[in-house]
Design a protein around this motif. Structure first.
Motif, PDB file in Angstrom:
ATOM      1  N   TYR A  13      15.688  -0.296  -2.182  1.00  0.00           N
ATOM      2  CA  TYR A  13      14.298  -0.726  -2.076  1.00  0.00           C
ATOM      3  C   TYR A  13      13.409   0.487  -2.305  1.00  0.00           C
ATOM      4  N   GLU A  14      12.521   0.371  -3.280  1.00  0.00           N
ATOM      5  CA  GLU A  14      11.617   1.477  -3.592  1.00  0.00           C
ATOM      6  C   GLU A  14      10.205   0.955  -3.820  1.00  0.00           C
ATOM      7  N   ILE A  15       9.239   1.734  -3.357  1.00  0.00           N
ATOM      8  CA  ILE A  15       7.847   1.461  -3.726  1.00  0.00           C
ATOM      9  C   ILE A  15       7.537   2.426  -4.861  1.00  0.00           C
ATOM     10  N   ARG A  16       7.477   1.888  -6.075  1.00  0.00           N
ATOM     11  CA  ARG A  16       7.140   2.708  -7.242  1.00  0.00           C
ATOM     12  C   ARG A  16       5.652   2.538  -7.506  1.00  0.00           C
ATOM     13  N   SER A  56      11.554  -4.035  -5.894  1.00  0.00           N
ATOM     14  CA  SER A  56      10.175  -3.574  -5.931  1.00  0.00           C
ATOM     15  C   SER A  56       9.319  -4.442  -5.007  1.00  0.00           C
ATOM     16  N   TRP A  89      10.324  -8.610  -1.605  1.00  0.00           N
ATOM     17  CA  TRP A  89      11.032  -7.690  -2.497  1.00  0.00           C
ATOM     18  C   TRP A  89      11.655  -8.467  -3.647  1.00  0.00           C
ATOM     19  N   TRP A 126       6.577  -4.629 -13.002  1.00  0.00           N
ATOM     20  CA  TRP A 126       6.874  -5.855 -12.254  1.00  0.00           C
ATOM     21  C   TRP A 126       5.788  -6.893 -12.535  1.00  0.00           C
ATOM     22  N   GLU A 129      12.996  -4.869  -9.642  1.00  0.00           N
ATOM     23  CA  GLU A 129      12.135  -4.092 -10.544  1.00  0.00           C
ATOM     24  C   GLU A 129      12.555  -4.422 -11.980  1.00  0.00           C
ATOM     25  N   LYS A 161       0.414  -5.601  -6.170  1.00  0.00           N
ATOM     26  CA  LYS A 161       1.692  -5.033  -6.601  1.00  0.00           C
ATOM     27  C   LYS A 161       1.463  -3.631  -7.160  1.00  0.00           C
ATOM     28  N   SER A 220       3.798  -1.859  -8.759  1.00  0.00           N
ATOM     29  CA  SER A 220       4.637  -1.636  -9.935  1.00  0.00           C
ATOM     30  C   SER A 220       4.033  -2.323 -11.161  1.00  0.00           C
TER      31      SER A 220
END
Length: 196
Positions: free
Chosen positions: A4-7, A130, A115, A53, A118, A48, A50
């Motif tokens: 899990y990443e917050i880009r 994402s 979530w 995404w 991505e 969002k 990303s």
């Protein structure tokens, strides 16, 4: 193992969110640098960080009602305030002691976190999840009146990248993507939204 990443595209004080809207909402927002009617304060809105995404979700701004892509710069303080009040959209045993606890929190949540995979430039799902964040009508006024710093029209950029993709110029298209990196969160907050 799920990742899990917050880009996001962010600096010391702010972070950029992406949203897709019809012209009727997007144009007044760009012109006034804030969300005004017909944007509604009475319905949930999803933000969002990303870019790719949202491109997958809006089909590069080609879906009906999602023709314009906005890049909304909000305060990091506001972003983290939202996350601190978030409840996951589905039960996660690593976050909640039991499903009843999750249900009770979900019923009265002000903010929701979901979530989803991505995406690559071509829309292929990646093995990284994402974040998208749902702001309920009980907190949306803060988003509009306190957190939002700047609203920019990202539609021309979206059209440019999409056009290059259609011409098979993937490497060139990649060069125009917003510069995103992993957003740092403290452990307690990361655990609360299911990242740990």
């Amino acid at each position: 193992m799920n990742i899990y990443e917050i880009r996001a595209n962010y600096d010391d004080n702010s972070i950029i969110m992406y949203q897709a809207y019809p012209k009727s909402i997007a144009l007044p927002a760009i012109q006034t640098n804030r969300f005004i009617p017909p944007f509604s304060l009475n319905r949930m809105t999803w933000i969002k960080p990303s870019f790719l995404w949202l491109m997958e979700r809006s089909n590069w701004g080609l879906k009906s009602g999602q023709e314009m892509i906005l890049a909304i710069r909000i305060t990091r303080q506001g972003w983290e305030e939202a996350l601190s009040q978030a409840v996951l959209t589905s039960y996660n045993p690593q976050v909640y002691a039991h499903s009843d606890e999750w249900s009770a929190q979900f019923e009265k949540a002000l903010v929701y976190v979901q979530w989803d995979p991505e995406r690559t430039l071509r829309g292929k799902a990646l093995p990284v999840n994402s974040i998208q964040v749902g702001l309920s009508r009980h907190i949306i006024q803060k988003y509009v009146n306190e957190w939002t710093i700047e609203i920019q029209d990202a539609t021309p950029l979206v059209r440019k990248i999409y056009g290059l993709l259609q011409q098979g110029q993937e490497a060139k298209a990649k060069g125009f993507l917003p510069k995103e990196r992993i957003y740092p969160l403290n452990q307690a907050l990361a655990r609360q939204i299911g990242m740990k």
